[in-house]
Design a protein around this motif. Structure first.
Motif, short mmCIF file in Angstrom:
data_model
loop_
_atom_site.label_atom_id
_atom_site.label_comp_id
_atom_site.label_asym_id
_atom_site.label_seq_id
_atom_site.Cartn_x
_atom_site.Cartn_y
_atom_site.Cartn_z
N PRO A 288 -13.06 3.12 -4.19
CA PRO A 288 -11.91 3.14 -5.09
C PRO A 288 -12.09 2.07 -6.17
O PRO A 288 -12.64 1.00 -5.93
N THR A 289 -11.62 2.37 -7.37
CA THR A 289 -11.85 1.45 -8.50
C THR A 289 -10.83 0.33 -8.57
O THR A 289 -11.15 -0.77 -9.00
N ASP A 290 -9.61 0.59 -8.14
CA ASP A 290 -8.55 -0.42 -8.32
C ASP A 290 -7.96 -0.90 -7.01
O ASP A 290 -6.92 -1.56 -7.01
N ALA A 291 -8.58 -0.59 -5.90
CA ALA A 291 -8.01 -0.97 -4.61
C ALA A 291 -8.15 -2.46 -4.36
O ALA A 291 -9.11 -3.10 -4.81
N ARG A 292 -7.21 -3.01 -3.63
CA ARG A 292 -7.32 -4.39 -3.14
C ARG A 292 -8.00 -4.33 -1.78
O ARG A 292 -7.66 -3.52 -0.92
N ILE A 293 -8.97 -5.21 -1.57
CA ILE A 293 -9.83 -5.15 -0.38
C ILE A 293 -9.57 -6.36 0.50
O ILE A 293 -9.65 -7.51 0.05
N ILE A 294 -9.29 -6.10 1.77
CA ILE A 294 -9.18 -7.15 2.79
C ILE A 294 -10.32 -6.94 3.78
O ILE A 294 -10.52 -5.82 4.28
N VAL B 46 -5.17 0.12 -1.15
CA VAL B 46 -5.50 -1.04 -0.32
C VAL B 46 -6.45 -0.57 0.77
O VAL B 46 -6.21 0.45 1.42
N VAL B 47 -7.55 -1.30 0.94
CA VAL B 47 -8.55 -0.95 1.96
C VAL B 47 -8.75 -2.15 2.88
O VAL B 47 -8.95 -3.27 2.42
N THR C 83 -14.17 -8.19 -2.42
CA THR C 83 -13.11 -8.57 -1.49
C THR C 83 -12.06 -9.43 -2.17
O THR C 83 -12.37 -10.43 -2.81
N ASP C 84 -10.78 -9.06 -1.99
CA ASP C 84 -9.67 -9.88 -2.47
C ASP C 84 -9.31 -10.97 -1.49
O ASP C 84 -8.94 -12.08 -1.87
N LEU C 85 -9.42 -10.63 -0.19
CA LEU C 85 -9.06 -11.60 0.84
C LEU C 85 -9.98 -11.43 2.03
O LEU C 85 -10.11 -10.32 2.59
N GLY C 86 -10.64 -12.51 2.42
CA GLY C 86 -11.50 -12.49 3.60
C GLY C 86 -10.84 -13.21 4.75
O GLY C 86 -10.26 -14.28 4.57
N ALA D 104 0.82 -1.22 0.00
CA ALA D 104 0.00 0.00 0.00
C ALA D 104 0.85 1.26 0.00
O ALA D 104 1.79 1.40 0.77
N LYS D 105 0.46 2.18 -0.86
CA LYS D 105 0.99 3.54 -0.84
C LYS D 105 -0.08 4.53 -0.35
O LYS D 105 0.23 5.61 0.13
N ARG D 106 -1.35 4.10 -0.49
CA ARG D 106 -2.48 4.95 -0.11
C ARG D 106 -3.52 4.10 0.64
O ARG D 106 -4.61 3.84 0.15
N PRO D 107 -3.16 3.64 1.84
CA PRO D 107 -4.05 2.73 2.58
C PRO D 107 -5.18 3.45 3.30
O PRO D 107 -5.03 4.59 3.74
N MET D 108 -6.32 2.76 3.41
CA MET D 108 -7.46 3.27 4.18
C MET D 108 -8.05 2.13 4.99
O MET D 108 -8.00 0.95 4.58
N ILE D 109 -8.61 2.49 6.14
CA ILE D 109 -9.33 1.53 6.99
C ILE D 109 -10.78 1.99 7.09
O ILE D 109 -11.04 3.17 7.39
N LEU D 110 -11.71 1.09 6.81
CA LEU D 110 -13.14 1.37 6.97
C LEU D 110 -13.64 0.49 8.10
O LEU D 110 -13.62 -0.74 8.00
N ALA D 111 -14.07 1.11 9.21
CA ALA D 111 -14.43 0.36 10.42
C ALA D 111 -15.91 0.49 10.72
O ALA D 111 -16.53 1.51 10.44
N GLY D 112 -16.46 -0.56 11.33
CA GLY D 112 -17.87 -0.56 11.69
C GLY D 112 -18.10 -1.09 13.08
O GLY D 112 -17.15 -1.29 13.86
#
Length: 538
Positions: free
Chosen positions: A285-291, A270-271, A306-309, A203-211
Motif C-alpha cells: 500500500p502506498t499510504d498505509a501506516r506500518i507498525i 494500517v498494516v 515502518t512508522d512505529l517499531g 484504521a478503516k482498512r487494516p491488514m496483518i502480515l504475519a511470518g
C-alpha cells in the motif's frame, strides 16, 4: 565437586550437552579428530554423519528453525569449512541460531602455507555474528559460552575454529549453564503501547502480515484480526500458522498465495507486521501506516517504511493490543471485502486443484497432498517451482513448514526433513522438492537410510529448472541450461534402501501418496509434473 580432566573436545561436548544440544551434524575430517574421538566416547550428543557439509549446515539450520534452540554443525578445515557456507547462509538469513565448529591447522601452522589452511574468521565474516579461533585450551568454556549466548540471544550464526592439536589437549574449566535471562510481557503494558493502539484505532482498512516470528502467536493474531476487522496475509515463512478455514486468513501474497489479495493489500491504511521482515515489493500500500513487531531493532531497516517499531516477541505484545482495541468499531464493509476475496480465491483454488491430465498439473499435486498429509505433519520445502505452487495451492491445517525463506537455496528440503524427523520422530514428515533441488543433495538419501528416518520425499519431476525458465520468458531472454537430465528417481531411491513409488496418472496421486505416507521406511514418490508457467512469475 572434584574436577575431571578432559580434552578440549570432551569439555566442549559436556558444555554443549548442558546447553541442551542433542545432535551435531557433520562430516569427519582429520582436523576434527579430537572432537570425533570425544563424540565416540559419550552418548549424550548424537553425531549425525552426512555426505556433504552443506547438508550438515542445512540440518542444523532446520533444527534451529523448528525448535528455536541451538543447531550445531561441524566440519574440518579448508574445503570442509567452505562447504558449510551455504547452510550457514540460510541460517543467517532466516535468523536461526546455529553454531558451526570447524577444525583448523595445528596451532604452530596457522598463517603458513599449510595444506587447506585459510583464515576462517575472514571466511565466516559475512554470516557469523561472532567467530573466534580457540588459541588456548583454558579458554574453551569462555569462548563457547560467548558463542552460544550470542547465537541464542540474537538468533544468529556463530563460529568457533579449533586447531587440530588443541582439540586433543587437556582443558581446565567446568561446564556451566547459560545464565537465566528475564524477559517478557513485564516489559509491556497497555499504556506503553498506547501509540501503537492509537494508530490501529484510525484504521478503516487494516491488514496483518504475519511470518515465522509469529509462530507462538497465531491464536492471538486471529483474535486481533477479528476485533480489528483485519485480513491476515502470511509470508512464506508464515505458511502453516493459520488454518485454511480461519475466517480472516487470506493466505499469501506476491509470488504464490492468493492472487486476489494483492490489490486488496494495496488499499490498506494500517498494516501490522507480526514476526516478519518480508515486504512484498510491488504489492504494498502506498499510504498505509506500518507498525512492526520484532525482537531485534535491526529488522526495522529492511526497506520497510515502518512508522512505529515495537521491540519484543509478538506473543507478548499482542495481548495488550487486543485489550486496547476492546470496543473498537471495525469496518464491516472491509470485513466483507476480505471475506469476498477469501471466498473468491477458495473457489479458484479448488478449480486449479482439480485440473486433469498427466503429467500432472502442479496445483493438482498440491490438492492431492493437502488431502492426504496429516493435519499436524511437518512439511520441508525445497526452493523452486515446488515452493510457489505449495504456497499458492496447498490448503494448510496445523502443519509446520520449514523453508529457506530469505536465502532461498536449492537443496534445503531433504536435509530439513531429515532433521525434523530426528527431532520429532512421531510426526509425519514430508519433503516437497523439485527434481533440480533434490539432485543437489542426492547422496544424502543414504543418510536417511543410515539413521532409519521414516520420511516421505515427493518429487515434482518436470525435467527442468521451471522457475528459471519462467523468469527467462518474462525477461524475454533466450534459455540454455534449464533442461535437466534426470535419473530414474524410483530406481535410485531403491538403490539407496528407500521405497520408491511412481504415480502413472493424476487419478492415482492420492492412493500413491497414501501408500507412501503409511510406509514405515524412507519413501520417495516420483510425480511426472507438467511444465506449467507459474501465473505470478515476475
Amino acid at each position: 565437586m572434584e574436577k575431571t580432566e578432559r580434552t578440549v573436545g570432551e569439555l566442549m561436548l559436556d558444555q554443549l550437552s548442558l546447553f541442551g544440544v542433542k545432535r551435531i551434524y557433520g562430516v569427519v575430517g582429520d582436523a576434527t579428530f579430537g572432537l570425533i574421538d570425544a563424540l565416540a566416547k559419550q552418548d549424550k550428543i548424537k553425531y549425525i554423519a552426512v555426505k556433504h557439509e552443506s547438508t550438515a549446515a542445512f540440518m542444523a539450520s532446520a533444527e534451529a528453525k523448528l525448535t528455536g534452540g541451538l543447531g550445531v554443525c561441524t566440519a574440518t578445515m579448508g574445503p570442509g569449512a567452505t562447504n558449510l557456507l551455504n547452510g550457514l547462509g540460510d541460517a543467517y538469513s532466516d535468523k536461526a541460531p546455529v553454531l558451526a565448529i570447524t577444525g583448523q591447522a595445528p596451532s604452530d601452522k596457522i598463517g603458513t602455507e599449510f595444506p587447506q589452511y585459510i583464515d576462517q574468521q575472514e571466511l565466516m565474516k559475512p554470516f557469523a555474528a561472532y567467530s573466534a579461533n580457540l588459541a588456548s585450551p583454558d579458554a574453551t568454556i569462555e569462548v563457547l559460552q560467548k558463542a552460544v549466548r550470542t547465537s541464542l540471544g540474537q538468533r544468529v550464526v556463530t563460529h568457533l575454529s579449533v586447531p587440530k592439536d588443541i582439540f586433543m589437549m587437556p582443558a581446565t574449566g567446568e561446564p556451566r549453564p547459560l545464565p537465566d535471562v528475564i524477559e517478557g510481557a513485564s516489559n509491556f503494558t497497555k499504556e506503553s503501547l498506547e501509540q501503537a493502539a492509537g494508530i490501529m484505532k484510525t484504521a478503516k482498512r487494516p491488514m496483518i502480515l504475519a511470518g515465522a516470528g509469529a509462530a507462538s502467536a497465531s491464536e492471538e493474531i486471529e483474535k486481533l484480526a477479528d476485533l480489528w476487522g483485519a485480513g491476515i496475509l502470511a509470508s512464506l515463512g508464515g505458511k502453516g500458522l493459520f488454518d485454511d478455514s480461519s475466517p480472516h486468513n487470506l493466505q499469501g501474497i506476491g509470488e504464490g498465495g492468493n492472487p486476489y489479495a494483492s490489490d486488496l493489500f494495496k488499499e490498506a491504511d494500517v498494516v501490522l507486521l507480526a514476526g516478519t521482515t518480508w515486504w512484498p515489493e510491488g504489492y504494498v500500500p502506498t499510504d498505509a501506516r506500518i507498525i512492526q513487531i520484532d525482537r531485534h531493532f535491526d529488522k526495522f531497516v529492511k526497506e520497510i517504511p515502518t512508522d512505529l517499531g515495537i521491540i519484543g516477541k509478538t506473543e507478548e505484545v499482542l495481548p495488550f493490543l487486543v485489550e486496547s482495541l476492546q470496543g473498537f468499531s471495525r469496518s464491516e464493509d472491509w470485513v466483507a471485502r476480505c471475506q469476498e476475496i477469501k471466498e473468491k480465491w477458495a473457489v479458484q483454488n479448488e478449480k486449479e486443484g482439480s485440473t486433469e491430465g498427466y503429467p500432472a498439473h502442479p496445483a493438482r499435486i498440491m490438492r492431492a497432498l493437502d488431502r492426504t498429509v496429516a493435519p499436524d505433519a511437518i512439511l520441508a520445502l525445497d526452493t523452486g517451482d515446488n515452493t510457489v505452487w505449495t504456497n499458492r495451492n496447498f490448503r494448510q491445517k496445523d502443519q509446520s513448514v520449514l523453508v529457506s525463506g530469505y536465502w532461498r537455496t536449492m537443496g534445503f528440503g531433504l536435509p530439513a526433513a531429515m532433521a525434523a524427523k530426528l527431532i520429532e520422530p512421531e510426526k509425519q514428515v514430508v519433503a516437497i522438492v523439485g527434481d533440480g533441488g533434490l539432485q543437489m543433495v542426492l547422496a544424502d538419501l543414504l543418510t536417511a537410510t543410515r539413521y532409519e528416518l521414516n520420511i516421505t520425499v515427493v518429487v515434482l519431476n518436470n525435467e527442468s529448472l521451471q522457475m528459471e525458465r519462467d523468469k527467462l520468458k518474462v525477461a524475454k531472454k533466450k534459455e540454455v541450461g534449464v533442461d535437466l537430465t534426470n535419473p530414474d528417481f524410483v530406481k535410485l531411491a531403491e538403490a539407496c534402501g528407500w521405497k520408491g513409488l511412481r504415480a502413472d496418472s493424476d487419478i492415482e496421486l492420492e492412493s500413491v501418496l497414501e501408500e507412501a505416507l503409511n510406509t514405515n521406511a524412507p519413501t520417495l514418490v516420483d510425480i511426472s509434473t507438467a511444465q506449467v508457467f507459474f501465473p505470478e512469475t515476475e
